[in-house]
Design a protein around this motif. Sequence first.
Motif, mmCIF file in Angstrom:
data_model
loop_
_atom_site.group_PDB
_atom_site.id
_atom_site.type_symbol
_atom_site.label_atom_id
_atom_site.label_comp_id
_atom_site.label_asym_id
_atom_site.label_seq_id
_atom_site.Cartn_x
_atom_site.Cartn_y
_atom_site.Cartn_z
ATOM 1 N N TYR A 127 1.699 -12.167 13.554
ATOM 2 C CA TYR A 127 0.631 -11.230 13.198
ATOM 3 C C TYR A 127 1.099 -10.274 12.096
ATOM 4 C CZ TYR A 127 -1.843 -12.681 17.484
ATOM 5 O OH TYR A 127 -2.486 -13.391 18.463
ATOM 6 N N VAL A 128 2.337 -9.793 12.210
ATOM 7 C CA VAL A 128 2.896 -8.897 11.193
ATOM 8 C C VAL A 128 2.945 -9.611 9.834
ATOM 9 C CG1 VAL A 128 5.015 -7.751 10.424
ATOM 10 C CG2 VAL A 128 4.222 -7.462 12.777
ATOM 11 N N LEU A 129 3.387 -10.853 9.831
ATOM 12 C CA LEU A 129 3.473 -11.620 8.578
ATOM 13 C C LEU A 129 2.085 -11.822 7.965
ATOM 14 C CD1 LEU A 129 6.130 -14.349 9.502
ATOM 15 C CD2 LEU A 129 6.455 -12.314 8.082
ATOM 16 N N ALA A 130 1.104 -12.039 8.811
ATOM 17 C CA ALA A 130 -0.267 -12.239 8.312
ATOM 18 C C ALA A 130 -0.809 -10.966 7.656
ATOM 19 C CB ALA A 130 -1.177 -12.680 9.452
ATOM 20 N N VAL A 131 -0.582 -9.817 8.286
ATOM 21 C CA VAL A 131 -1.050 -8.545 7.702
ATOM 22 C C VAL A 131 -0.279 -8.239 6.420
ATOM 23 C CG1 VAL A 131 -1.293 -6.057 8.050
ATOM 24 C CG2 VAL A 131 -1.779 -7.631 9.938
ATOM 25 N N ALA A 132 1.020 -8.520 6.410
ATOM 26 C CA ALA A 132 1.830 -8.285 5.217
ATOM 27 C C ALA A 132 1.327 -9.129 4.047
ATOM 28 C CB ALA A 132 3.292 -8.612 5.499
ATOM 29 N N GLU A 133 0.863 -10.334 4.355
ATOM 30 C CA GLU A 133 0.358 -11.221 3.298
ATOM 31 C C GLU A 133 -1.009 -10.772 2.797
ATOM 32 O OE1 GLU A 133 -1.136 -15.839 2.583
ATOM 33 O OE2 GLU A 133 -0.281 -15.253 4.522
ATOM 34 N N HIS A 134 -1.927 -10.513 3.705
ATOM 35 C CA HIS A 134 -3.317 -10.254 3.314
ATOM 36 C C HIS A 134 -3.615 -8.767 3.090
ATOM 37 C CE1 HIS A 134 -4.389 -14.431 3.982
ATOM 38 N NE2 HIS A 134 -3.752 -14.380 5.148
ATOM 39 N N LYS A 135 -2.685 -7.893 3.530
ATOM 40 C CA LYS A 135 -2.851 -6.440 3.338
ATOM 41 C C LYS A 135 -4.167 -5.931 3.923
ATOM 42 C CE LYS A 135 0.044 -6.217 -0.820
ATOM 43 N NZ LYS A 135 0.562 -7.587 -0.722
ATOM 44 N N ASN A 136 -4.589 -6.597 4.997
ATOM 45 C CA ASN A 136 -5.857 -6.241 5.624
ATOM 46 C C ASN A 136 -5.854 -6.804 7.050
ATOM 47 O OD1 ASN A 136 -8.779 -7.029 6.386
ATOM 48 N ND2 ASN A 136 -9.074 -5.559 4.721
ATOM 49 N N PHE A 137 -6.148 -5.949 8.034
ATOM 50 C CA PHE A 137 -6.089 -6.388 9.434
ATOM 51 C C PHE A 137 -7.184 -7.405 9.751
ATOM 52 C CE2 PHE A 137 -3.269 -2.830 9.776
ATOM 53 C CZ PHE A 137 -2.474 -3.092 10.883
ATOM 54 N N PRO A 196 -4.875 -1.081 -0.662
ATOM 55 C CA PRO A 196 -4.795 -1.813 0.597
ATOM 56 C C PRO A 196 -3.585 -1.375 1.423
ATOM 57 C CG PRO A 196 -3.971 -3.163 -1.195
ATOM 58 C CD PRO A 196 -4.508 -1.918 -1.829
ATOM 59 N N ILE A 197 -3.562 -1.818 2.678
ATOM 60 C CA ILE A 197 -2.471 -1.468 3.591
ATOM 61 C C ILE A 197 -1.136 -1.904 2.981
ATOM 62 C CG2 ILE A 197 -1.451 -2.071 5.840
ATOM 63 C CD1 ILE A 197 -4.389 -2.329 6.848
ATOM 64 N N ALA A 198 -0.113 -1.067 3.110
ATOM 65 C CA ALA A 198 1.200 -1.370 2.515
ATOM 66 C C ALA A 198 2.279 -1.324 3.585
ATOM 67 C CB ALA A 198 1.517 -0.359 1.411
ATOM 68 N N LEU A 199 3.356 -2.059 3.321
ATOM 69 C CA LEU A 199 4.510 -2.019 4.215
ATOM 70 C C LEU A 199 5.285 -0.723 4.005
ATOM 71 C CD1 LEU A 199 5.765 -5.675 3.699
ATOM 72 C CD2 LEU A 199 5.149 -4.704 5.921
ATOM 73 N N THR A 200 5.795 -0.169 5.073
ATOM 74 C CA THR A 200 6.738 0.936 4.941
ATOM 75 C C THR A 200 8.080 0.354 4.495
ATOM 76 O OG1 THR A 200 7.452 0.728 7.235
ATOM 77 C CG2 THR A 200 5.599 2.224 6.775
ATOM 78 N N GLU A 201 9.020 1.203 4.182
ATOM 79 C CA GLU A 201 10.332 0.713 3.725
ATOM 80 C C GLU A 201 11.011 -0.121 4.812
ATOM 81 O OE1 GLU A 201 14.593 2.478 2.029
ATOM 82 O OE2 GLU A 201 12.816 3.768 2.118
#
Length: 316
Positions: free
Chosen positions: A8-18, A54-59
Amino acid sequence: MTITQLKYVLAVAEHKNFTKAAEKTFVTQPTLSMQIQKLEEELDILIFDRSKKPIALTEVGAQLVQQARNIVNESERIQDIVDQQKGFIGGEFKLGVIPTVMPTLLPMFLNNFIKKYPKVKLKIEELNTEAIIERLQDGHLDAAIAATPLENESIKERVLYYEPFVGYIPSTHRLNQKKKIDITDLDIDDMLLLEDGHCFRDGIINLCKTKKSYDEDHFQLESGSFETLIKLANEGLGMTLLPYLHTLDIKDSEKGNLHYFNEPSPAREVSLIFNKSELKMQIIEALHSTIAGVIKGAIAFQNVQIISPLTKIKSD
């Protein structure tokens, strides 16, 4: 912490959208959000900065995603081990193919492969090399067919064949009377090229040794297809180079315009490439043997000089 949460984390990281990530992983958006939140609470960190659009990853989230990708890949290897032990060759397999290989190579092997391995569900996508590398690294492709060498540490390459370049030179061109041409005969100024984004174009530029700078008034014509380049050459607008397999279906009336190079013939190396994690190797081996088997009868050239597809200016 579960494999599912990491997916799920990888999917959000890819699409930048829940919402999009939930669609791609076939769960409801609340379920996906809740599982990611549980993981964040367990680790006592924020993986995503939800305030950004869009949603971004934290460091720390970016570091976690790298490790999550490794863990998910290794978890999938377990099924690979089982499949190989059982001798099973099947399941979904995502294959990328560069545009200058797709129309000639695919018809040569695809029917044979489907008949021999009916349990493999092939998903084939035409992509340029840059997109292929990115998707192999992200796990969105299982393998690809591309011009090599790529000099990428995360990717393994298995050569399929060496494909010579052939000159297409119309009757009005200065080189038409030469039975065979030499690399030194080429001039980038009267060469019709594929448009930017094709590795075959970069190979030709490398073959011509130097990429000359063009004045704004200088006539330069580029196209997305070899068929268009042939038509433009027939109109007296220059010459072009074709991969050998593209010359096999050329019209009889145009075959007289084909000129081969003196040996060693400049050629491109075409390989089956895949992630160094080596997932689904039984299908990769099946693809390699099928393609290598059919290509032997089509390309008999031996004495070739491999031209790199890499350019120092930008990736293709």
